[in-house]
Design a protein around this motif. Structure first.
Motif, PDB file in Angstrom:
ATOM      1  N   ASP A 273      -8.952  22.131   7.327  1.00 37.85           N
ATOM      2  CA  ASP A 273      -7.716  21.660   6.708  1.00 37.85           C
ATOM      3  C   ASP A 273      -7.550  22.252   5.305  1.00 37.85           C
ATOM      4  N   HIS A 274      -8.660  22.376   4.582  1.00 37.15           N
ATOM      5  CA  HIS A 274      -8.607  22.991   3.251  1.00 37.15           C
ATOM      6  C   HIS A 274      -8.287  24.481   3.370  1.00 37.15           C
ATOM      7  N   LEU A 275      -8.910  25.149   4.342  1.00 40.93           N
ATOM      8  CA  LEU A 275      -8.636  26.565   4.548  1.00 40.93           C
ATOM      9  C   LEU A 275      -7.169  26.773   4.924  1.00 40.93           C
ATOM     10  N   ARG A 276      -6.638  25.907   5.754  1.00 39.30           N
ATOM     11  CA  ARG A 276      -5.235  26.014   6.151  1.00 39.30           C
ATOM     12  C   ARG A 276      -4.310  25.989   4.918  1.00 39.30           C
ATOM     13  N   ASP A 277      -4.637  25.113   3.970  1.00 42.08           N
ATOM     14  CA  ASP A 277      -3.808  24.991   2.774  1.00 42.08           C
ATOM     15  C   ASP A 277      -3.839  26.249   1.908  1.00 42.08           C
ATOM     16  N   LEU A 278      -4.913  27.036   2.027  1.00 42.73           N
ATOM     17  CA  LEU A 278      -5.039  28.246   1.228  1.00 42.73           C
ATOM     18  C   LEU A 278      -4.250  29.426   1.792  1.00 42.73           C
ATOM     19  N   LEU A 279      -3.964  29.392   3.087  1.00 42.13           N
ATOM     20  CA  LEU A 279      -3.483  30.576   3.795  1.00 42.13           C
ATOM     21  C   LEU A 279      -1.962  30.621   3.895  1.00 42.13           C
ATOM     22  N   PRO A 280      -1.409  31.827   4.084  1.00 40.60           N
ATOM     23  CA  PRO A 280       0.031  31.939   4.350  1.00 40.60           C
ATOM     24  C   PRO A 280       0.408  31.186   5.623  1.00 40.60           C
ATOM     25  N   ASP A 281       1.675  30.828   5.719  1.00 35.10           N
ATOM     26  CA  ASP A 281       2.133  30.050   6.875  1.00 35.10           C
ATOM     27  C   ASP A 281       2.195  30.875   8.145  1.00 35.10           C
ATOM     28  N   ASN A 282       2.428  32.175   8.032  1.00 38.58           N
ATOM     29  CA  ASN A 282       2.629  33.017   9.211  1.00 38.58           C
ATOM     30  C   ASN A 282       1.783  34.276   9.128  1.00 38.58           C
ATOM     31  N   CYS A 283       1.496  34.829  10.318  1.00 37.95           N
ATOM     32  CA  CYS A 283       0.809  36.117  10.397  1.00 37.95           C
ATOM     33  C   CYS A 283       1.839  37.248  10.338  1.00 37.95           C
ATOM     34  N   ALA A 284       1.371  38.411   9.972  1.00 43.29           N
ATOM     35  CA  ALA A 284       2.216  39.602  10.034  1.00 43.29           C
ATOM     36  C   ALA A 284       2.521  39.923  11.495  1.00 43.29           C
ATOM     37  N   PRO A 285       3.682  40.489  11.783  1.00 44.98           N
ATOM     38  CA  PRO A 285       4.040  40.782  13.180  1.00 44.98           C
ATOM     39  C   PRO A 285       3.165  41.874  13.781  1.00 44.98           C
ATOM     40  N   ARG A 286       3.086  41.862  15.084  1.00 51.47           N
ATOM     41  CA  ARG A 286       2.318  42.887  15.801  1.00 51.47           C
ATOM     42  C   ARG A 286       2.842  44.281  15.453  1.00 51.47           C
ATOM     43  N   TRP A 287       1.918  45.216  15.380  1.00 50.50           N
ATOM     44  CA  TRP A 287       2.162  46.632  15.075  1.00 50.50           C
ATOM     45  C   TRP A 287       2.503  46.864  13.603  1.00 50.50           C
ATOM     46  N   SER A 288       2.508  45.825  12.782  1.00 49.14           N
ATOM     47  CA  SER A 288       2.884  46.027  11.385  1.00 49.14           C
ATOM     48  C   SER A 288       1.881  46.906  10.647  1.00 49.14           C
ATOM     49  N   ARG A 289       0.657  46.964  11.129  1.00 49.17           N
ATOM     50  CA  ARG A 289      -0.341  47.824  10.489  1.00 49.17           C
ATOM     51  C   ARG A 289      -0.118  49.289  10.858  1.00 49.17           C
ATOM     52  N   LEU A 290       0.351  49.529  12.083  1.00 49.02           N
ATOM     53  CA  LEU A 290       0.556  50.900  12.539  1.00 49.02           C
ATOM     54  C   LEU A 290       1.943  51.430  12.213  1.00 49.02           C
ATOM     55  N   ARG A 291       2.945  50.560  12.219  1.00 43.70           N
ATOM     56  CA  ARG A 291       4.322  51.024  12.131  1.00 43.70           C
ATOM     57  C   ARG A 291       4.613  51.876  10.898  1.00 43.70           C
ATOM     58  N   PRO A 292       4.140  51.509   9.712  1.00 43.73           N
ATOM     59  CA  PRO A 292       4.464  52.363   8.551  1.00 43.73           C
ATOM     60  C   PRO A 292       3.873  53.760   8.640  1.00 43.73           C
ATOM     61  N   ARG A 293       2.908  53.956   9.520  1.00 46.50           N
ATOM     62  CA  ARG A 293       2.233  55.255   9.609  1.00 46.50           C
ATOM     63  C   ARG A 293       2.739  56.104  10.769  1.00 46.50           C
ATOM     64  N   LEU A 294       3.639  55.531  11.598  1.00 51.02           N
ATOM     65  CA  LEU A 294       4.181  56.304  12.701  1.00 51.02           C
ATOM     66  C   LEU A 294       5.180  57.328  12.175  1.00 51.02           C
ATOM     67  N   PRO A 295       5.245  58.496  12.804  1.00 52.35           N
ATOM     68  CA  PRO A 295       6.218  59.502  12.336  1.00 52.35           C
ATOM     69  C   PRO A 295       7.643  59.021  12.557  1.00 52.35           C
ATOM     70  N   ARG A 296       8.490  59.264  11.589  1.00 54.85           N
ATOM     71  CA  ARG A 296       9.882  58.863  11.688  1.00 54.85           C
ATOM     72  C   ARG A 296      10.741  60.077  12.059  1.00 54.85           C
ATOM     73  N   LEU A 297      11.633  59.860  13.009  1.00 55.70           N
ATOM     74  CA  LEU A 297      12.525  60.937  13.430  1.00 55.70           C
ATOM     75  C   LEU A 297      13.613  61.120  12.381  1.00 55.70           C
ATOM     76  N   GLN A 298      13.800  62.326  11.941  1.00 51.37           N
ATOM     77  CA  GLN A 298      14.843  62.628  10.976  1.00 51.37           C
ATOM     78  C   GLN A 298      16.123  63.013  11.713  1.00 51.37           C
ATOM     79  N   PRO A 299      17.269  62.562  11.219  1.00 49.51           N
ATOM     80  CA  PRO A 299      18.529  62.949  11.871  1.00 49.51           C
ATOM     81  C   PRO A 299      18.732  64.453  11.775  1.00 49.51           C
ATOM     82  N   PRO A 300      19.337  65.041  12.801  1.00 52.51           N
ATOM     83  CA  PRO A 300      19.553  66.494  12.752  1.00 52.51           C
ATOM     84  C   PRO A 300      20.496  66.880  11.617  1.00 52.51           C
ATOM     85  N   LEU A 301      20.231  68.025  11.044  1.00 47.26           N
ATOM     86  CA  LEU A 301      21.075  68.516   9.970  1.00 47.26           C
ATOM     87  C   LEU A 301      22.387  69.018  10.545  1.00 47.26           C
ATOM     88  N   LEU A 302      23.481  68.613   9.965  1.00 49.01           N
ATOM     89  CA  LEU A 302      24.795  69.062  10.404  1.00 49.01           C
ATOM     90  C   LEU A 302      25.176  70.336   9.658  1.00 49.01           C
TER      91      LEU A 302
END
Length: 305
Positions: A273-302
């Protein structure tokens, strides 16, 4: 002080590698070592007695092979048997090799054998706390035992990268007084995702327990790769190392600093119960650790007009 090594054979918990009866051996171990009883349960790919994959020679040993980079001694890290009164460590081995479907089925069978071991322990020493710490499919073993045992039989449980669905955990928690720490990390997302593709959920739309979606009065979820969580633990006197990998199934027991935290939870000096009070209410969403590192598709140049 010696550890008690147990292996499931023919659906029953037996003393590993001997013909000794369980109850007299358990009684002798309880007399030699006072304090709480902690049962350690391995996960997938281990097989007691195997020349390479025996858990009693790996993570459940005081001296695992230095060649195994994923092996640290759980008993040593938890301080089990270090001195009289430190607590009795029980190493619980079960047949976890073969296909994931076969191991998943055997995990439930092993859980009933674990419930039998808990009952025998409680019969021999009714006043002593009985705790469980389990990794991966071992969490399915632990939750099955919690559900099959009397409500007060198991005091606390720590589940590391649990390979079990949330609704299965809820069904067990609704029947027990056991306090459960669910240790998760986004490093384990790939393993959770793959298991969800292999094993059908008990309820449509359910996710692995590591997803962090299950709210329950007897469950606290700890995401050990979350920066705000690490800061809160550091302020509370539990400095955990920062995550070093994008994908890792073993991080909940390989990460620097985790075992002092687990010891504090198991011996009750850090109430959940004490540990619960110390922690954030929610976990980070799935893939949040990988998503910032995935390659992003750039829009084609017009072409310029």
């Amino acid at each position: 002080m010696p550890l008690l090594r147990i292996t499931v054979k023919h659906g029953q918990a037996q003393v590993h590698g001997t013909g000794q009866a369980l109850t007299p051996t358990l009684q002798a171990a309880l007399r030699r070592q006072t304090g709480p009883v902690t049962i350690m349960v391995h996960g997938y790919k281990y097989l007691p007695g195997h020349p390479v994959h025996c858990p009693h020679a790996s993570i459940l040993s005081r001296n695992p092979s230095p060649d195994d980079r994923n092996a640290v001694s759980w008993p040593a890290k938890l301080g089990l048997g270090a001195s009289r009164g430190a607590g009795l460590g029980i190493c619980f081995g079960w047949s976890a090799r073969g296909s994931i479907w076969a191991a998943h089925k055997r995990a439930k069978e092993a859980g009933h054998a674990l419930a039998g071991l808990v009952l025998a322990t409680r019969t021999c020493a009714p006043a002593r706390p009985v705790n469980i710490i389990a990794h991966s499919l071992g969490a399915r073993v632990a939750l099955t035992a919690i559900r099959a045992s009397a409500p007060e039989a198991i005091t606390r449980a720590i589940l590391l990268a649990a390979a079990e669905y949330g609704e299965c955990a809820r069904a067990a928690l609704d029947l027990t007084r056991c306090q459960v720490l669910n240790v998760t990390t986004r490093e384990n997302d790939l393993y959770d995702f793959l298991l969800e593709r292999c094993i059908a959920p008990p309820k449509r739309g359910d996710r692995m327990l590591g997803h962090g979606h299950l709210g329950h009065a007897r469950l606290v979820t700890l995401q050990i790769d979350d920066p705000s969580t690490l800061s809160a633990l550091r302020r509370a006197g539990f400095p955990l190392g920062a995550p070093e990998r994008l994908i890792c199934h073993w991080s909940p027991y390989l990460r620097q600093g985790v075992f002092p935290l687990y010891r504090a939870v198991l011996n009750g000096t850090l109430p959940l119960d004490h540990l619960r009070d110390l922690l954030p209410d929610n976990c980070a969403p799935r893939w949040s650790r990988l998503r910032p590192r995935l390659p992003r598709l750039q829009p084609p140049l017009l072409p310029a007009k």
